[in-house]
Scaffold this active site. Sequence first.
Site, PDB file in Angstrom:
ATOM      1  N   ASN A  11      16.127 -39.718  19.369  1.00 56.42           N
ATOM      2  CA  ASN A  11      15.746 -40.518  20.536  1.00 56.42           C
ATOM      3  C   ASN A  11      14.474 -41.264  20.149  1.00 56.42           C
ATOM      4  O   ASN A  11      13.406 -40.669  20.053  1.00 56.42           O
ATOM      5  CB  ASN A  11      15.506 -39.578  21.722  1.00 56.42           C
ATOM      6  N   GLU A  99      11.240 -37.523  30.747  1.00 58.15           N
ATOM      7  CA  GLU A  99      10.334 -38.666  30.969  1.00 58.15           C
ATOM      8  C   GLU A  99      10.856 -39.551  32.100  1.00 58.15           C
ATOM      9  O   GLU A  99      10.083 -40.111  32.876  1.00 58.15           O
ATOM     10  CB  GLU A  99      10.153 -39.435  29.649  1.00 58.15           C
ATOM     11  N   GLU A 169      15.758 -29.340  26.899  1.00 60.39           N
ATOM     12  CA  GLU A 169      14.467 -29.836  26.416  1.00 60.39           C
ATOM     13  C   GLU A 169      13.349 -29.298  27.316  1.00 60.39           C
ATOM     14  O   GLU A 169      13.036 -29.912  28.346  1.00 60.39           O
ATOM     15  CB  GLU A 169      14.441 -31.371  26.441  1.00 60.39           C
ATOM     16  N   GLY A 175       6.848 -33.496  22.475  1.00 58.04           N
ATOM     17  CA  GLY A 175       5.715 -34.265  21.979  1.00 58.04           C
ATOM     18  C   GLY A 175       4.424 -33.471  21.881  1.00 58.04           C
ATOM     19  O   GLY A 175       3.339 -34.039  21.730  1.00 58.04           O
ATOM     20  N   SER A 215       9.799 -31.034  19.993  1.00 59.66           N
ATOM     21  CA  SER A 215       9.076 -30.780  18.739  1.00 59.66           C
ATOM     22  C   SER A 215       9.959 -30.198  17.635  1.00 59.66           C
ATOM     23  O   SER A 215       9.528 -29.333  16.883  1.00 59.66           O
ATOM     24  CB  SER A 215       7.854 -29.894  18.991  1.00 59.66           C
TER      25      SER A 215
HETATM   26  P1  13P Z   1       9.698 -34.711  20.389  1.00 59.78           P
HETATM   27  O1  13P Z   1      10.687 -34.336  19.296  1.00 59.78           O
HETATM   28  O2  13P Z   1       8.798 -35.823  19.995  1.00 59.78           O
HETATM   29  O3  13P Z   1       9.012 -33.523  20.935  1.00 59.78           O
HETATM   30  O4  13P Z   1      10.596 -35.322  21.595  1.00 59.78           O
HETATM   31  C1  13P Z   1      11.687 -34.622  22.058  1.00 59.78           C
HETATM   32  C2  13P Z   1      12.446 -35.469  22.999  1.00 59.78           C
HETATM   33  O5  13P Z   1      11.975 -35.774  24.081  1.00 59.78           O
HETATM   34  C3  13P Z   1      13.774 -35.934  22.588  1.00 59.78           C
HETATM   35  O6  13P Z   1      14.466 -36.515  23.647  1.00 59.78           O
END
Ligand code: 13P
Length: 252
Positions: A11, A99, A169, A175, A215
């Site tokens: 993503n 998000e 998630e 992140g 992550s």
């Molecule tokens: P990160 O891998 O940057 O933590 O993001 C995960 C994510 O939101 C994938 O949709």
Amino acid sequence: MNRRRPLLAGNWKMHLNIPQAVELAHAVTAACADCTDRDVMLAPPFTALASVALALQGSSVLLGSQNVAWEAQGAFTGEISPPMLTDIGVHMAIIGHSERRQIFFEDDAMINRRLRATLEFGLIPVLCIGETLQDRESGATFTVLEKQLRGALQDVVPEQAEQIVLAYEPVWAIGTGKTASAEQAQEAHHFLRSLLAGMYNKKVAESIRVLYGGSVKPDNIDILMTQADIDGALVGGAALSIDSFKRIIRFQ
Ligand code: 13P
């Protein structure tokens, strides 16, 4: 490892201009040239979708969008419809990302409309669900996951449910560099699969791929993929560099 075909998805969120996106897409196709036992999907920003679609032509890498509208057309300023996406070769649509839920106030009812539209128009939804840190610390993780799953899958029949991809998630892991441990992820995935078995049946529950996201990095993908109910990963930051994404695709 289980019988479901692994899916490693990137993503890209709101990153990369068109030349950068095309360059990374070409690098991913090269890295996937001999990937016959796993699926790889890329979800670029909308502006780069058509160019990345061309870059992926002739490869097995699948194209995903980061969201999708619930109507085919109409007065929906700022939205992109399912037929507009299938038109340019998009196969999958991420729906309900945390998000979108947190920053843009998408709720379960809206996510359900988006999800049913993808199925109606032949896109595969990648439905994201996950608890916040506050949910986890207050012991509400499973209640929250159940509410999100049932809300998103309202009026979705078993034949449709079989086609979806689910992504667990945990919001606190996105992140932040804080990954859920393989055991924490497995516990949540197992819970979700049991819920699906109750909502539908065992066959549906066993065929749905459940990805972990939050992550995911080259140094934790292997252990995550050893877990019985983890069928792949939805990767943010580490999908933006070919070195790290290539290692994730090639998990051992
Ligand atoms: P990160 O891998 O940057 O933590 O993001 C995960 C994510 O939101 C994938 O949709």
